[in-house]
Design a protein around this motif. Sequence first.
Motif, PDB file in Angstrom:
ATOM      1  N   ALA A 163      30.239  45.252  -2.266  1.00 57.01           N
ATOM      2  CA  ALA A 163      31.117  46.369  -2.641  1.00 57.01           C
ATOM      3  C   ALA A 163      31.217  47.424  -1.544  1.00 57.01           C
ATOM      4  CB  ALA A 163      30.631  46.998  -3.946  1.00 57.01           C
ATOM      5  N   GLN A 164      30.210  47.546  -0.680  1.00 52.49           N
ATOM      6  CA  GLN A 164      30.197  48.576   0.363  1.00 52.49           C
ATOM      7  C   GLN A 164      30.603  48.075   1.746  1.00 52.49           C
ATOM      8  OE1 GLN A 164      27.413  48.390  -1.884  1.00 52.49           O
ATOM      9  NE2 GLN A 164      28.523  49.909  -3.091  1.00 52.49           N
ATOM     10  N   THR A 165      30.954  46.824   1.886  1.00 45.81           N
ATOM     11  CA  THR A 165      31.314  46.289   3.203  1.00 45.81           C
ATOM     12  C   THR A 165      32.551  47.006   3.729  1.00 45.81           C
ATOM     13  OG1 THR A 165      30.436  44.132   2.560  1.00 45.81           O
ATOM     14  CG2 THR A 165      31.837  44.195   4.509  1.00 45.81           C
ATOM     15  N   SER A 166      32.490  47.410   5.007  1.00 43.35           N
ATOM     16  CA  SER A 166      33.604  48.154   5.595  1.00 43.35           C
ATOM     17  C   SER A 166      33.869  47.657   7.016  1.00 43.35           C
ATOM     18  CB  SER A 166      33.289  49.649   5.615  1.00 43.35           C
ATOM     19  OG  SER A 166      32.211  49.892   6.493  1.00 43.35           O
ATOM     20  N   ALA A 167      34.839  48.300   7.665  1.00 41.45           N
ATOM     21  CA  ALA A 167      35.222  47.925   9.026  1.00 41.45           C
ATOM     22  C   ALA A 167      34.042  48.037   9.989  1.00 41.45           C
ATOM     23  CB  ALA A 167      36.378  48.806   9.494  1.00 41.45           C
ATOM     24  N   ILE A 168      33.168  48.997   9.779  1.00 38.34           N
ATOM     25  CA  ILE A 168      32.032  49.182  10.692  1.00 38.34           C
ATOM     26  C   ILE A 168      31.134  47.943  10.720  1.00 38.34           C
ATOM     27  CG2 ILE A 168      30.473  50.344   9.068  1.00 38.34           C
ATOM     28  CD1 ILE A 168      30.938  51.268  12.752  1.00 38.34           C
ATOM     29  N   HIS A 169      31.036  47.238   9.613  1.00 40.44           N
ATOM     30  CA  HIS A 169      30.227  46.007   9.576  1.00 40.44           C
ATOM     31  C   HIS A 169      30.853  44.926  10.454  1.00 40.44           C
ATOM     32  CE1 HIS A 169      29.067  48.049   5.760  1.00 40.44           C
ATOM     33  NE2 HIS A 169      27.872  47.752   6.229  1.00 40.44           N
ATOM     34  N   VAL A 170      32.186  44.847  10.453  1.00 42.05           N
ATOM     35  CA  VAL A 170      32.874  43.879  11.315  1.00 42.05           C
ATOM     36  C   VAL A 170      32.677  44.260  12.779  1.00 42.05           C
ATOM     37  CG1 VAL A 170      35.120  42.897  11.924  1.00 42.05           C
ATOM     38  CG2 VAL A 170      34.562  43.350   9.515  1.00 42.05           C
ATOM     39  N   ILE A 171      32.795  45.546  13.084  1.00 44.85           N
ATOM     40  CA  ILE A 171      32.599  46.008  14.465  1.00 44.85           C
ATOM     41  C   ILE A 171      31.178  45.716  14.932  1.00 44.85           C
ATOM     42  CG2 ILE A 171      32.530  48.059  15.949  1.00 44.85           C
ATOM     43  CD1 ILE A 171      34.825  49.181  14.162  1.00 44.85           C
ATOM     44  N   GLN A 172      30.183  45.973  14.081  1.00 44.99           N
ATOM     45  CA  GLN A 172      28.788  45.686  14.446  1.00 44.99           C
ATOM     46  C   GLN A 172      28.580  44.199  14.710  1.00 44.99           C
ATOM     47  OE1 GLN A 172      26.751  47.410  11.087  1.00 44.99           O
ATOM     48  NE2 GLN A 172      26.575  49.425  12.062  1.00 44.99           N
TER      49      GLN A 172
ATOM     50  N   LEU B 284      30.886  42.083  15.747  1.00 50.47           N
ATOM     51  CA  LEU B 284      31.538  41.809  17.032  1.00 50.47           C
ATOM     52  C   LEU B 284      30.642  42.240  18.187  1.00 50.47           C
ATOM     53  CD1 LEU B 284      35.243  42.853  16.339  1.00 50.47           C
ATOM     54  CD2 LEU B 284      34.417  40.551  16.884  1.00 50.47           C
ATOM     55  N   GLN B 285      30.003  43.409  18.066  1.00 54.89           N
ATOM     56  CA  GLN B 285      29.116  43.906  19.118  1.00 54.89           C
ATOM     57  C   GLN B 285      27.926  42.976  19.318  1.00 54.89           C
ATOM     58  OE1 GLN B 285      28.421  47.835  17.531  1.00 54.89           O
ATOM     59  NE2 GLN B 285      30.028  48.753  18.796  1.00 54.89           N
ATOM     60  N   GLN B 286      27.419  42.374  18.235  1.00 55.81           N
ATOM     61  CA  GLN B 286      26.281  41.448  18.329  1.00 55.81           C
ATOM     62  C   GLN B 286      26.684  40.114  18.953  1.00 55.81           C
ATOM     63  OE1 GLN B 286      24.877  40.946  14.318  1.00 55.81           O
ATOM     64  NE2 GLN B 286      24.228  43.077  14.113  1.00 55.81           N
ATOM     65  N   SER B 287      27.890  39.665  18.667  1.00 50.82           N
ATOM     66  CA  SER B 287      28.309  38.313  19.045  1.00 50.82           C
ATOM     67  C   SER B 287      29.136  38.254  20.322  1.00 50.82           C
ATOM     68  CB  SER B 287      29.116  37.686  17.908  1.00 50.82           C
ATOM     69  OG  SER B 287      28.392  37.721  16.705  1.00 50.82           O
ATOM     70  N   CYS B 288      29.533  39.399  20.855  1.00 51.83           N
ATOM     71  CA  CYS B 288      30.425  39.435  22.008  1.00 51.83           C
ATOM     72  C   CYS B 288      29.846  40.291  23.125  1.00 51.83           C
ATOM     73  CB  CYS B 288      31.787  40.015  21.606  1.00 51.83           C
ATOM     74  SG  CYS B 288      32.685  39.064  20.385  1.00 51.83           S
ATOM     75  N   THR B 289      30.426  40.115  24.294  1.00 53.16           N
ATOM     76  CA  THR B 289      30.151  41.008  25.414  1.00 53.16           C
ATOM     77  C   THR B 289      31.420  41.830  25.647  1.00 53.16           C
ATOM     78  OG1 THR B 289      30.889  39.349  27.008  1.00 53.16           O
ATOM     79  CG2 THR B 289      28.532  39.417  26.520  1.00 53.16           C
ATOM     80  N   VAL B 290      31.267  42.999  26.245  1.00 52.69           N
ATOM     81  CA  VAL B 290      32.413  43.851  26.547  1.00 52.69           C
ATOM     82  C   VAL B 290      32.761  43.675  28.014  1.00 52.69           C
ATOM     83  CG1 VAL B 290      33.287  46.214  26.613  1.00 52.69           C
ATOM     84  CG2 VAL B 290      31.775  45.502  24.762  1.00 52.69           C
TER      85      VAL B 290
ATOM     86  N   GLY C 163      37.142  55.207  18.498  1.00 52.20           N
ATOM     87  CA  GLY C 163      37.382  56.590  18.896  1.00 52.20           C
ATOM     88  C   GLY C 163      38.790  56.673  19.456  1.00 52.20           C
ATOM     89  N   LEU C 164      38.908  57.076  20.721  1.00 50.68           N
ATOM     90  CA  LEU C 164      40.223  57.149  21.363  1.00 50.68           C
ATOM     91  C   LEU C 164      40.499  55.957  22.269  1.00 50.68           C
ATOM     92  CD1 LEU C 164      40.264  60.944  22.302  1.00 50.68           C
ATOM     93  CD2 LEU C 164      41.441  59.821  20.409  1.00 50.68           C
ATOM     94  N   GLU C 165      39.536  55.059  22.384  1.00 45.26           N
ATOM     95  CA  GLU C 165      39.669  53.927  23.310  1.00 45.26           C
ATOM     96  C   GLU C 165      40.064  52.658  22.566  1.00 45.26           C
ATOM     97  OE1 GLU C 165      37.090  51.753  26.818  1.00 45.26           O
ATOM     98  OE2 GLU C 165      36.036  52.892  25.279  1.00 45.26           O
ATOM     99  N   TRP C 166      41.086  51.970  23.091  1.00 48.54           N
ATOM    100  CA  TRP C 166      41.510  50.702  22.519  1.00 48.54           C
ATOM    101  C   TRP C 166      40.545  49.604  22.972  1.00 48.54           C
ATOM    102  CZ3 TRP C 166      44.390  48.881  18.800  1.00 48.54           C
ATOM    103  CH2 TRP C 166      44.713  47.529  18.784  1.00 48.54           C
ATOM    104  N   MET C 167      40.057  48.837  22.004  1.00 49.94           N
ATOM    105  CA  MET C 167      39.169  47.707  22.281  1.00 49.94           C
ATOM    106  C   MET C 167      39.889  46.428  21.857  1.00 49.94           C
ATOM    107  SD  MET C 167      36.410  49.042  23.548  1.00 49.94           S
ATOM    108  CE  MET C 167      35.283  47.679  23.485  1.00 49.94           C
ATOM    109  N   GLY C 168      40.199  45.584  22.819  1.00 50.43           N
ATOM    110  CA  GLY C 168      40.848  44.316  22.510  1.00 50.43           C
ATOM    111  C   GLY C 168      39.827  43.265  22.095  1.00 50.43           C
TER     112      GLY C 168
END
Length: 135
Positions: free
Chosen positions: A38-47, A49-55, A107-112
Amino acid sequence: HMEPFLLVGPEGCGKSMLLRYAFQTNRKMEIATINCNAQTSAIHVIQKLQQSCTVAATSTGRVYRPKAERLVLYLKDINLPKPDKYDTMQLIAFLQQLILYKGFYDGLEWMGIERVQIVCSMNPGGTVGRHNLTT
């Protein structure tokens, strides 16, 4: 192919097993699973992505790239997150942005995002605690 898709079926019918079988043939692929509640949000998806990807820095800005050749982002029980007071599921809205625009604003930065396939599963609506998906 990298098309996003939604798998719907009754509880215990083998949705996760079917997906695991379908994706196990490709060894160059990583599967990152998010078990929604019930509490899953966009931040969980971003986290995830951060764990599974490199920037990586590119000429068009910063981009998340999977550590493996390809990433399948699997959201299980996508209809469990609770809608807000406007009857919108913020998680669904965020996923639509990822699919349509291949990225998001941090924030203000686009992340592809590159080489990320979004796959979701759910039980049919009407089951206790499950909500109709918004578009």
